[in-house]
Design a protein around this motif. Structure first.
Motif, PDB file in Angstrom:
ATOM      1  N   HIS A 284       0.768  -1.176  -0.115  1.00  0.00           N
ATOM      2  CA  HIS A 284      -0.134   0.014  -0.115  1.00  0.00           C
ATOM      3  C   HIS A 284       0.907   1.186  -0.108  1.00  0.00           C
ATOM      4  CE1 HIS A 284      -4.032  -1.775   1.362  1.00  0.00           C
ATOM      5  NE2 HIS A 284      -3.813  -2.216   0.319  1.00  0.00           N
ATOM      6  N   TYR A 287       0.008   4.028  -2.494  1.00  0.00           N
ATOM      7  CA  TYR A 287      -1.284   4.774  -2.341  1.00  0.00           C
ATOM      8  C   TYR A 287      -1.337   5.851  -1.206  1.00  0.00           C
ATOM      9  CZ  TYR A 287      -3.179   0.467  -4.980  1.00  0.00           C
ATOM     10  OH  TYR A 287      -3.437  -0.465  -5.472  1.00  0.00           O
ATOM     11  N   ASP A 290      -1.505   9.542  -2.001  1.00  0.00           N
ATOM     12  CA  ASP A 290      -2.986  10.201  -2.478  1.00  0.00           C
ATOM     13  C   ASP A 290      -4.037  10.321  -1.013  1.00  0.00           C
ATOM     14  OD1 ASP A 290      -2.590   9.966  -5.072  1.00  0.00           O
ATOM     15  OD2 ASP A 290      -3.716   7.931  -5.339  1.00  0.00           O
ATOM     16  N   ASP A 362      -5.325   3.454   1.558  1.00  0.00           N
ATOM     17  CA  ASP A 362      -5.534   3.268  -0.153  1.00  0.00           C
ATOM     18  C   ASP A 362      -7.103   3.902   0.092  1.00  0.00           C
ATOM     19  OD1 ASP A 362      -6.928   1.375   1.802  1.00  0.00           O
ATOM     20  OD2 ASP A 362      -6.720  -0.205   0.078  1.00  0.00           O
ATOM     21  N   ARG A 469     -11.432   2.289  -1.971  1.00  0.00           N
ATOM     22  CA  ARG A 469     -10.715   1.263  -2.970  1.00  0.00           C
ATOM     23  C   ARG A 469     -11.012   0.032  -2.761  1.00  0.00           C
ATOM     24  NH1 ARG A 469      -6.012   4.856  -5.838  1.00  0.00           N
ATOM     25  NH2 ARG A 469      -5.294   6.058  -3.919  1.00  0.00           N
ATOM     26  N   THR A 472      -7.869  -3.228  -3.326  1.00  0.00           N
ATOM     27  CA  THR A 472      -6.536  -3.001  -3.185  1.00  0.00           C
ATOM     28  C   THR A 472      -5.719  -3.696  -1.965  1.00  0.00           C
ATOM     29  OG1 THR A 472      -7.069  -1.056  -2.089  1.00  0.00           O
ATOM     30  CG2 THR A 472      -6.485  -0.780  -4.161  1.00  0.00           C
TER      31      THR A 472
END
Length: 673
Positions: A284, A287, A290, A362, A469, A472
């Motif tokens: 992860h 991610y 973000d 994520d 998400r 993931t």
């Protein structure tokens, strides 16, 4: 040690690459290297590089198709230059480009991004024409109004990439525009240093930009933008606005100067209200930036970010770190590999906020998330949860709404009611003992039961506040795969509640209400909605001439007045300002006028599918009503969810058909209808 790194990215553009490389090699500037990144091309760019070989060329294949943002970042990781310039394989550098741009950076240390003009050519390289864009000078207000000011192939100091974290993978359209926003909002300065063209842009019918449905809302991750404009004329109007719509959110290092303030607000976050804890497990890492960027995008900014590296491995420093571009994030390295429950407990130990927000690496917060949740938290003191938008991983496609039910005391015993992206009072977390890491799974569900057993009330926000998400991670599926093992463990731990010997102490929770938000700062940015209860219109009639800067004695907000000027002032400040007099005359007078509401936060919601999707959370198997006495049924029915009531009623009608049991079940069903 090289001065300029030219980073050329190519994906199936070998037919144009030769012209591109020749334009680099023919520059009247010697101190350069050229990094050529083949981003999983299906043609043969390597043969083109060998045909146009120069000892300063360095060819590198990406490990996979990284797409343009990722390929540029990958190229930067190979680069050694003090200055960086990107060049797409189908474009070319204009004559003297490297000399002009690098000399400007050499001459003025206050310039961090140097830009020139742009020429265009036809697909075959003919018909070179001077373009009408870029504009004469870089306008920060224009960039914030969705008017990109400079080309992607502007030269920047190396630290611009290092400090911003470079391009984001999610910016699959107009990837350079949000980079310029981030850079010039957080202390870097861009300037168009010459009207000479430094880039030759090839117009192709099959180009990436031509094949995209517009350039997207690339200002949406920046809550201090001027607003969203769908047409260029509207963007120009926004850029020329007399004042910024959300000056309280503009970073104090922004290149644009405030119109009606001496300086942008300088917030003080030494005592954050919210500690956002983000556990990052193996896989992860890509991610988490973000998730961190979605914090920067918030319309409520009094938070701290605690990132827990739960991989058991130390992360690289600098640009190679998963948190590159977020130097304000507090990184906590776990000594060993941790599951999310253990990582959350560890992160909570470093939290200093009044409340903790659990955010998975994520997942993404929508820009209004903290404003919504904190307002409800301050009004209730309870746990704040929310519905969510569900993504299959591709953030460019419409999302599905996962609508979670309203809070019902005790229902958590039968089913996990909502996701772990929730706001929890830190004291309640400590009182509960945190997540039980001895459990083989469903620690989240157990944690929510523990909070309710401790008397914590829960409240749901009016709107979904984050993007989940779905595909993931794998831990969720692992827990569901051993549900038959987990059910008896959870029941045994909370057996007194399941058997009715104890009842959740949350049956008398007060109704949810929101409180007005006030962020701490120096001076303090306000989150006022401009209601008469919060603001009052004053006119300055004092003796001081010119612009007068006055600090609000209560809120620490700074107000700029001129003699005879009217402005809205926070009511708590106004009460004291009105009492200030000189020679018996007050410096201020109240103006009988209804305050105008402050501009609402400008953000664009992601596209959402029309049909909502039922969320999938762990739940208990439905118990058989035939095993219950009527008195046990009566004591349990209030904590059962709708699914269980329907099943019990079916079982009773088809089974014992007890009048007392049927009466209780039918009354409950009618009451919930």
């Amino acid at each position: 040690d090289v001065k300029v790194s030219v980073i050329v990215t190519t994906h199936n553009l070998a037919r144009y690459l030769g012209d591109c490389l020749d334009s680099v090699a023919s520059q009247d500037f010697e101190d350069w290297e050229c990094i050529i990144i083949d981003d999983a091309s299906e043609d043969d760019p390597h043969s083109v590089v060998k045909e146009h070989w120069n000892s300063k060329f360095h060819f590198q294949r990406s490990p996979e198709n990284l797409k343009l943002p990722g390929a540029r970042n990958f190229g930067f990781q190979q680069a050694k230059g003090r200055y960086i310039i990107f060049l797409d394989a189908d474009d070319m550098l204009a004559e003297h480009a490297l000399m002009l741009l690098s000399e400007a950076l050499d001459a003025d240390p206050n310039i961090h991004i140097a830009a020139g003009h742009l020429d265009t050519v036809s697909e075959d390289g003919s018909n070179r024409t001077r373009n009408s864009w870029p504009f004469t000078e870089y306008s920060w207000y224009g960039q914030m109004a969705h008017l990109n000011q400079i080309s992607y192939s502007s030269m920047m100091r190396r630290e611009v990439m290092e400090r911003t974290g470079g391009y984001r993978d999610r910016h699959w359209r107009a990837e350079d525009a949000p980079l310029w926003i981030a850079a010039t909002s957080f202390g870097f300065r861009a300037k168009k240093i010459t009207e000479a063209s430094t880039l030759i842009y090839r117009n192709r019918n099959d180009s990436k930009s031509k094949g995209e449905p517009g350039d997207g809302d690339w200002t949406s991750w920046f809550p201090w933008r001027m607003g969203f404009a769908t047409h260029t004329r509207d963007a120009f109007q926004l850029a020329q606005s007399e004042r910024h719509p959300r000056a309280d959110l503009v970073p104090w290092g922004a290149q644009g100067l405030p119109q009606d303030l001496r300086f942008w607000y300088v917030p003080d976050y030494t005592e954050p209200l919210v500690s956002v804890v983000i556990p990052v497990g193996e896989g992860h890492e890509k991610y988490v930036i973000d998730a961190l960027d979605s914090l920067v995008a918030q319309t409520f900014q009094n938070w701290e970010a605690i990132v827990v590296n739960a991989t058991g491995k130390l992360w690289a420093d600098g640009f190679d770190s998963p948190v590159a571009g977020a130097p304000w994030a507090k990184v906590v390295n776990a000594a060993t590999k941790l599951k999310p429950a253990g990582a959350r407990n560890l992160g909570a130990e470093y939290a200093s906020g009044n409340a903790i927000l659990w955010l998975d690496a994520d997942d993404l917060l929508l820009p209004h998330a903290l404003e919504e949740m904190v307002s409800l938290y301050l009004g209730t003191g309870g746990l704040i949860y929310t519905s969510q938008l569900h993504s299959d991983g591709d953030l460019s496609t419409p999302l599905a709404l996962w609508e979670v039910p309203e809070f019902k005391c005790g229902a958590v015993l039968q089913q996990m009611w909502h996701s772990m992206m929730c706001l929890v009072p830190r004291e309640a977390h400590i009182k509960s003992g945190g997540f039980d890491i001895s459990l083989p799974g469903w620690e989240d569900w157990d944690y929510l039961i523990a909070l309710q057993a401790g008397g914590l009330c829960s409240y749901k926000t009016d709107q979904p506040t984050f993007v989940y998400r779905m595909h993931t991670g794998s831990l969720r599926e692992q827990s569901f795969s051993i549900r038959e093992e987990l059910h008896p463990i959870i029941i045994e731990k909370w057996i007194d509640y399941h058997e009715g010997k104890k009842h959740m102490p949350c049956s008398k929770c007060p109704g949810g209400r929101k409180a007005a938000l006030q962020q701490k700062g120096n001076p303090a940015p306000q989150m006022s909605n401009g209601s008469p209860d919060e603001m009052i219109l004053l006119e300055y009639q004092g003796t001081r001439m010119g612009k007068v800067l006055i600090r609000g004695p209560v809120t620490n907000t700074y107000y700029t007045f001129q003699k005879g000027q009217q402005k809205f002032v926070m009511r708590s400040d106004a009460d004291i300002l009105l009492s200030r007099t000189k020679k018996g005359i007050s410096d201020f007078a109240i103006v009988a006028h209804e305050p105008k509401p402050q501009a609402a936060p400008a953000f664009t919601r992601p596209p959402v599918l029309e049909k909502a999707v039922d969320p999938i959370f762990p739940s208990m198997p439905v118990a058989s009503v035939e095993d219950m006495t009527v008195s046990v049924l009566e004591g349990s029915i209030g904590e059962a969810d709708d699914r269980t009531i329907i099943e019990w009623l079916r079982q009773e009608r088809e089974g014992k058909q007890r009048k007392g049991a049927l009466k209780i079940l039918e009354a409950e069903m009618n009451g919930r209808a």
